[in-house]
Write a protein that holds these residues in place. Structure first.
Motif, PDB file in Angstrom:
ATOM      1  N   GLU A  52      45.571  49.914  41.273  1.00 23.52           N
ATOM      2  CA  GLU A  52      45.890  48.722  40.802  1.00 23.52           C
ATOM      3  C   GLU A  52      44.824  47.797  41.742  1.00 23.52           C
ATOM      4  OE1 GLU A  52      49.839  48.031  41.147  1.00 23.52           O
ATOM      5  OE2 GLU A  52      50.339  49.512  39.675  1.00 23.52           O
ATOM      6  N   ARG A  53      44.955  48.175  43.031  1.00 20.53           N
ATOM      7  CA  ARG A  53      44.066  47.207  44.164  1.00 20.53           C
ATOM      8  C   ARG A  53      42.596  47.315  43.598  1.00 20.53           C
ATOM      9  NH1 ARG A  53      40.842  48.079  48.508  1.00 20.53           N
ATOM     10  NH2 ARG A  53      40.889  50.295  48.170  1.00 20.53           N
ATOM     11  N   LEU A  54      42.059  48.362  43.165  1.00 27.45           N
ATOM     12  CA  LEU A  54      40.717  48.432  42.872  1.00 27.45           C
ATOM     13  C   LEU A  54      40.220  47.515  41.543  1.00 27.45           C
ATOM     14  CD1 LEU A  54      39.746  51.959  43.588  1.00 27.45           C
ATOM     15  CD2 LEU A  54      38.988  50.236  44.884  1.00 27.45           C
ATOM     16  N   LEU A  55      41.148  47.892  40.660  1.00 31.98           N
ATOM     17  CA  LEU A  55      40.954  47.397  39.360  1.00 31.98           C
ATOM     18  C   LEU A  55      41.221  45.653  39.384  1.00 31.98           C
ATOM     19  CD1 LEU A  55      42.733  49.662  36.946  1.00 31.98           C
ATOM     20  CD2 LEU A  55      40.392  49.314  37.137  1.00 31.98           C
ATOM     21  N   ALA A  56      42.055  45.223  40.412  1.00 35.62           N
ATOM     22  CA  ALA A  56      42.050  43.940  40.893  1.00 35.62           C
ATOM     23  C   ALA A  56      41.258  43.401  41.541  1.00 35.62           C
ATOM     24  CB  ALA A  56      43.446  43.637  41.285  1.00 35.62           C
ATOM     25  N   ALA A  57      40.526  44.070  42.212  1.00 35.92           N
ATOM     26  CA  ALA A  57      39.405  43.573  43.047  1.00 35.92           C
ATOM     27  C   ALA A  57      37.965  43.212  42.500  1.00 35.92           C
ATOM     28  CB  ALA A  57      39.094  44.360  44.303  1.00 35.92           C
ATOM     29  N   GLY A  58      38.124  43.983  41.512  1.00 37.40           N
ATOM     30  CA  GLY A  58      36.748  43.595  40.470  1.00 37.40           C
ATOM     31  C   GLY A  58      35.407  44.160  40.632  1.00 37.40           C
ATOM     32  N   PHE A  59      35.174  44.931  41.828  1.00 31.74           N
ATOM     33  CA  PHE A  59      34.051  45.309  42.602  1.00 31.74           C
ATOM     34  C   PHE A  59      33.395  46.597  41.976  1.00 31.74           C
ATOM     35  CE2 PHE A  59      36.568  47.601  45.434  1.00 31.74           C
ATOM     36  CZ  PHE A  59      35.851  48.670  45.771  1.00 31.74           C
ATOM     37  N   LEU A  60      34.161  47.442  41.109  1.00 34.48           N
ATOM     38  CA  LEU A  60      34.019  48.535  40.665  1.00 34.48           C
ATOM     39  C   LEU A  60      32.786  48.544  39.428  1.00 34.48           C
ATOM     40  CD1 LEU A  60      37.377  51.051  40.527  1.00 34.48           C
ATOM     41  CD2 LEU A  60      35.129  50.930  42.127  1.00 34.48           C
ATOM     42  N   PRO A  61      31.906  49.439  39.241  1.00 36.29           N
ATOM     43  CA  PRO A  61      31.067  49.210  37.995  1.00 36.29           C
ATOM     44  C   PRO A  61      31.941  49.551  36.923  1.00 36.29           C
ATOM     45  CG  PRO A  61      29.931  50.673  39.796  1.00 36.29           C
ATOM     46  CD  PRO A  61      31.426  50.303  40.274  1.00 36.29           C
ATOM     47  N   ALA A  62      31.562  49.253  35.667  1.00 39.60           N
ATOM     48  CA  ALA A  62      32.389  49.394  34.512  1.00 39.60           C
ATOM     49  C   ALA A  62      32.573  50.842  34.191  1.00 39.60           C
ATOM     50  CB  ALA A  62      31.528  48.689  33.188  1.00 39.60           C
ATOM     51  N   PRO A  63      31.861  51.758  34.442  1.00 39.93           N
ATOM     52  CA  PRO A  63      32.044  53.254  34.217  1.00 39.93           C
ATOM     53  C   PRO A  63      33.024  53.650  35.069  1.00 39.93           C
ATOM     54  CG  PRO A  63      29.598  52.858  34.324  1.00 39.93           C
ATOM     55  CD  PRO A  63      30.109  51.466  34.652  1.00 39.93           C
ATOM     56  N   LEU A  64      33.065  53.088  36.337  1.00 35.81           N
ATOM     57  CA  LEU A  64      34.202  53.983  37.414  1.00 35.81           C
ATOM     58  C   LEU A  64      35.520  53.001  36.894  1.00 35.81           C
ATOM     59  CD1 LEU A  64      32.450  53.793  40.586  1.00 35.81           C
ATOM     60  CD2 LEU A  64      32.626  55.877  38.930  1.00 35.81           C
ATOM     61  N   GLN A  65      35.569  51.906  36.347  1.00 36.78           N
ATOM     62  CA  GLN A  65      36.824  51.163  36.038  1.00 36.78           C
ATOM     63  C   GLN A  65      37.413  52.058  34.779  1.00 36.78           C
ATOM     64  OE1 GLN A  65      36.662  46.971  35.023  1.00 36.78           O
ATOM     65  NE2 GLN A  65      35.072  46.708  36.698  1.00 36.78           N
ATOM     66  N   GLU A  66      36.708  52.591  33.912  1.00 39.56           N
ATOM     67  CA  GLU A  66      37.291  53.437  32.735  1.00 39.56           C
ATOM     68  C   GLU A  66      37.722  54.739  33.442  1.00 39.56           C
ATOM     69  OE1 GLU A  66      34.310  53.704  29.942  1.00 39.56           O
ATOM     70  OE2 GLU A  66      33.861  51.559  29.543  1.00 39.56           O
ATOM     71  N   ILE A  67      37.330  55.114  34.410  1.00 42.89           N
ATOM     72  CA  ILE A  67      37.592  56.292  34.860  1.00 42.89           C
ATOM     73  C   ILE A  67      39.084  56.280  35.635  1.00 42.89           C
ATOM     74  CG2 ILE A  67      36.932  58.221  36.660  1.00 42.89           C
ATOM     75  CD1 ILE A  67      34.257  58.203  35.907  1.00 42.89           C
ATOM     76  N   VAL A  68      39.006  55.033  36.517  1.00 40.96           N
ATOM     77  CA  VAL A  68      40.103  54.666  37.150  1.00 40.96           C
ATOM     78  C   VAL A  68      41.519  54.472  36.174  1.00 40.96           C
ATOM     79  CG1 VAL A  68      41.345  53.369  38.498  1.00 40.96           C
ATOM     80  CG2 VAL A  68      39.006  54.010  39.432  1.00 40.96           C
ATOM     81  N   ARG A  69      41.097  53.859  35.055  1.00 42.56           N
ATOM     82  CA  ARG A  69      42.250  53.575  34.351  1.00 42.56           C
ATOM     83  C   ARG A  69      42.638  54.904  33.629  1.00 42.56           C
ATOM     84  NH1 ARG A  69      38.628  48.911  32.925  1.00 42.56           N
ATOM     85  NH2 ARG A  69      39.742  47.053  33.544  1.00 42.56           N
ATOM     86  N   ALA A  70      41.476  55.485  33.203  1.00 44.69           N
ATOM     87  CA  ALA A  70      41.939  56.803  32.572  1.00 44.69           C
ATOM     88  C   ALA A  70      42.907  57.687  33.515  1.00 44.69           C
ATOM     89  CB  ALA A  70      40.864  57.792  31.986  1.00 44.69           C
TER      90      ALA A  70
END
Length: 362
Positions: free
Chosen positions: A210-228
């Protein structure tokens, strides 16, 4: 029950003017508590009887003696570390001997050994029955307070038990020394059940996701991995059984694997051999704290360097370890990938069984 007050602790220091358990001019702690008196010295062991919480604690010559057995209820001597020890790493060396395995050195974090406080993290070293004094060494990290050093005897029905302490040394060390001595776990967890470790690690990932996705500094491919991974983790029904833990391990391992980027894309499974430097960008996806990364390659001559935001490069230590922060990536430059083989990277602080990222070199 009594515990050692700060003035008494200061009185025990024999070898250095900078107090071990108080703020001093030096930021490091390094001191030896000797129970054997030097020339013209009174044995400091006679002061140590004052730190006993409970039970039969005495001084015999120059040795601290803790006796148990029968109806004795956890006889022990306890020292509380000063609050300034928080988030520091230490090496504790104790010269002692005991009558059997119930005599032990116990480090307790967040609770007093023998109290009614909720048991949190503890590190135990049992002494073996022996006639001569032997040295026991413990490396530890003070992650939260209060933190206690304890010498004592666990309750048992043996008719006669004893523990004798000759001396102990507490020395502050750096994080890399601690990691080299303690293996892969950042915090010793030998006394925690596998179920508890897995449960807490999954909860930590969910909170951190939740913290990482809210911070918004992850590249798009990693955001998808974290969500999955978050969806898979939230769908687990974890039970304290071998089958449940085995089923949860692939999810936990995926959660604890570093996000590794090569350029603007996820690091591929295979890259061609090259004499040019290869820059990997690592993201810590599972921990709210910095995590150590280890690099390994089965190709002779491979070297690793961390690249700072200003562009400076520093070669990693002999253990090939690098810190991956919780709020920014770590850039690692790898050179020498000139022959077929494998490059692997994995976190030292993990509970999943397969957190390795492997890049084949062809």
């Amino acid at each position: 029950m009594r515990y050692l007050l700060l003035p008494l602790l200061l009185a025990l220091l024999l070898a250095t003017p900078s107090a071990l358990f108080s703020q001093a001019a030096s930021s490091r702690y390094d001191g030896t508590f000797r129970l054997t008196a030097g020339p013209n010295e009174q044995s400091p062991a006679r002061l140590l009887s004052e730190i006993a919480y409970e039970g039969n604690v005495s001084v015999d010559g120059d040795e601290l003696v803790i006796s148990g057995g029968g109806d004795s209820k956890l006889p022990r001597a306890t020292i509380r570390l000063d609050d300034s020890c928080l988030d520091k790493y230490f090496k504790l060396t104790v010269m002692a001997r005991g009558s059997d395995h119930t005599t032990q050195i116990m480090l307790t974090e967040g609770f007093r050994w023998g109290s009614h406080d909720q048991v949190q993290r503890h590190i135990r070293r049992r002494l073996q029955a022996r006639d001569n004094f032997a040295t026991t060494t413990i490396f530890f990290h003070v992650a939260s307070l209060p933190f206690y050093l304890n010498f004592g005897i666990y309750p048992h029905n043996s008719p006669e038990q004893y523990m004798r302490v000759k001396s102990f040394t507490l020395q502050e060390i750096d994080a890399q020394t601690y990691l080299r001595q303690t293996g892969q776990d950042e915090i010793p967890v030998t006394d925690r059940k596998r179920f508890v470790c897995v449960r807490d690690a999954l909860a930590q990932f969910m909170s951190n996701a939740e913290r990482l996705l809210a911070a918004g500094f992850l590249p798009a491919p990693l955001q998808e991995i974290v969500r999955a991974n978050a969806v898979k983790a939230s769908g687990l029904t974890l039970e304290d059984s071998p089958a449940s833990l085995e089923a949860a391990d692939p999810v936990l391992s995926a959660c604890e694997t570093f996000g590794v980027m090569l350029g603007q894309a996820l690091a591929p499974a295979s890259i061609p051999a090259t004499a040019e430097p290869v820059r990997l960008t690592l993201f810590n996806l599972h921990s709210p704290h910095s995590v150590w990364a280890r690099f390994e390659a089965d190709i002779p001559g491979v070297e690793y360097r961390v690249v700072t935001p200003s562009g400076e490069k520093y070669r990693l230590n002999q253990g090939h370890l690098a810190i991956v922060p919780s709020s920014e990536p770590a850039i690692i430059e790898v050179t020498g990938l000139t022959a077929p083989g494998c490059l692997t990277v994995f976190p030292l602080d993990h509970h999943g069984k397969n957190t390795v990222t492997t890049i084949a070199v062809h």
